[in-house]
Design a protein around this motif. Structure first.
Motif, mmCIF file in Angstrom:
data_model
loop_
_atom_site.group_PDB
_atom_site.id
_atom_site.type_symbol
_atom_site.label_atom_id
_atom_site.label_comp_id
_atom_site.label_asym_id
_atom_site.label_seq_id
_atom_site.Cartn_x
_atom_site.Cartn_y
_atom_site.Cartn_z
ATOM 1 N N THR A 150 17.693 -29.873 3.057
ATOM 2 C CA THR A 150 16.434 -29.322 4.172
ATOM 3 C C THR A 150 15.267 -29.516 3.532
ATOM 4 O OG1 THR A 150 16.993 -27.148 3.203
ATOM 5 C CG2 THR A 150 18.251 -27.740 5.017
ATOM 6 N N SER A 151 15.060 -29.842 2.342
ATOM 7 C CA SER A 151 13.737 -29.972 1.710
ATOM 8 C C SER A 151 13.142 -31.257 2.455
ATOM 9 C CB SER A 151 13.867 -30.165 0.266
ATOM 10 O OG SER A 151 14.149 -31.346 -0.308
ATOM 11 N N LYS A 152 14.035 -32.133 2.846
ATOM 12 C CA LYS A 152 13.277 -33.345 3.781
ATOM 13 C C LYS A 152 13.091 -33.083 5.094
ATOM 14 C CE LYS A 152 15.714 -36.837 0.612
ATOM 15 N NZ LYS A 152 16.666 -37.919 0.386
ATOM 16 N N TYR A 153 13.606 -31.908 5.684
ATOM 17 C CA TYR A 153 13.276 -31.592 7.115
ATOM 18 C C TYR A 153 11.933 -31.306 7.197
ATOM 19 C CZ TYR A 153 18.456 -30.719 7.391
ATOM 20 O OH TYR A 153 19.977 -30.962 7.490
ATOM 21 N N THR A 154 11.514 -31.480 8.445
ATOM 22 C CA THR A 154 10.233 -31.254 8.838
ATOM 23 C C THR A 154 9.779 -29.863 8.856
ATOM 24 O OG1 THR A 154 10.401 -33.158 10.345
ATOM 25 C CG2 THR A 154 8.293 -31.593 10.543
ATOM 26 N N SER A 155 8.759 -29.251 7.977
ATOM 27 C CA SER A 155 8.203 -28.277 7.975
ATOM 28 C C SER A 155 7.352 -27.774 9.405
ATOM 29 C CB SER A 155 7.291 -27.832 6.765
ATOM 30 O OG SER A 155 6.390 -26.994 6.841
ATOM 31 N N ILE A 156 7.502 -26.584 9.810
ATOM 32 C CA ILE A 156 6.666 -26.137 10.982
ATOM 33 C C ILE A 156 5.172 -26.117 10.520
ATOM 34 C CG2 ILE A 156 6.336 -24.449 12.669
ATOM 35 C CD1 ILE A 156 9.746 -24.803 11.485
ATOM 36 N N GLU A 157 4.867 -25.625 9.734
ATOM 37 C CA GLU A 157 3.387 -25.327 9.106
ATOM 38 C C GLU A 157 2.874 -26.843 8.855
ATOM 39 O OE1 GLU A 157 6.067 -23.655 7.690
ATOM 40 O OE2 GLU A 157 5.851 -21.791 8.815
#
Ligand SMILES: [Zn+2]
Length: 284
Positions: A150-157
């Motif tokens: 999940t560290s590669k997932y897109t961060s909303i901020e």
């Protein structure tokens, strides 16, 4: 009807709650049959090319015949250059006539991704070309960690900041999706899609849609995802249709006849994808 800009089509899809299939083509037939499938289903479609295929089929040829097909189609058809891994590839795509390109700086640090995206957009704006960018990294389905990390997932901020700084027209996001054949069944992070949709006012793009379970694809459509890239399954539909149709005993066979015979099964496969992406039954 006929040719439409990607940006305009995705906004329409977002407003009318359907997903647009972006079919990765690799030949004249694959583009032609994708357009026919869309005409038969009465829905819009995007024809796109991966620029890495250039040695096999020149980008400018695909831009040319895809735009010609779009102009003659009875449904809205958009044309796009997929995954440009560099500024040079994206600008070459603009030169070759693509009215929409992707610049993929997602493997770069945030600031460098912003910089290469902005640089591409500067040129694209001169030519009225749409730009899709990517934030969070969509990796390879052949690596389990690319799907689950999940560290590669897109961060909303970060996504909010990225769109503010770049002004990109659409954003490809990493939410548990990956490219190519998956080693395990992918589970999309639907909460993240919902949060991204709420936080951003541009269309969202899902790469690596082949073999994602139908329920997850439809849930994504209903959460406001707009563009769905499909490559691996289209390639496979061609392969399987050839395998089912070819007569291995026939020594004087005809490739032309074989291609005509696989048109129906391949087109039907694409139609199935178009129906899947259209749970609310939008029709042109
Ligand atoms: Zn992709």
């Amino acid at each position: 009807m006929a040719y439409i800009k990607v940006k305009e089509l995705l906004r329409h899809a977002t407003d009318h709650h359907y997903g647009v299939a972006a079919i990765n083509v690799f030949s004249y037939e694959s583009a032609c049959w994708a357009v026919r499938a869309a005409e038969q289903e009465h829905v819009p479609i995007i024809i796109q090319l991966y620029p890495g295929f250039d040695p096999h089929i020149a980008c400018r040829h695909v831009a040319s015949f895809a735009l010609d097909m779009a102009e003659k189609a009875s449904v809205p058809v958009a044309v796009h250059l997929d995954h440009s891994a560099s500024y040079e590839i994206a600008v070459a795509g603009i030169r070759d006539g693509f009215p929409s390109v992707m610049i993929d700086g997602s493997s770069l640090p945030f600031d460098e991704n912003v910089a290469v995206t902005r640089k591409t957009i500067e040129v694209a704006r001169i030519f009225g070309v749409d730009v899709e960018a990517e934030l969070g990294h969509v990796g390879s389905g052949s690596r389990a960690e690319d799907i689950t990390d999940t560290s590669k997932y897109t961060s909303i901020e970060e996504a909010v900041e990225f769109v503010r700084q770049t002004g990109c027209d659409s954003l490809a996001v990493a939410v548990g999706n990956a490219h190519g054949v998956y080693v395990q069944v992918p589970h999309l992070d639907l909460d993240r899609i919902k949060a991204l949709r709420a936080a951003l006012d541009i269309p969202l793009v899902l790469h690596g849609c082949s073999d994602i379970p139908d329920e997850s694809i439809q849930a994504s459509v209903n959460l406001g995802m707009s563009k769905f890239n499909i490559a691996t399954e289209i390639d496979r539909a061609f392969y399987q249709s050839v395998r089912r149709t070819i007569n291995m005993e026939e020594e004087k066979g005809s490739l032309f006849r074989l291609m005509n015979e696989i048109e129906a099964p391949v087109t039907e496969f694409i139609r199935g994808k178009l129906r899947l992406l259209n749970p609310n039954r939008y029709r042109v």
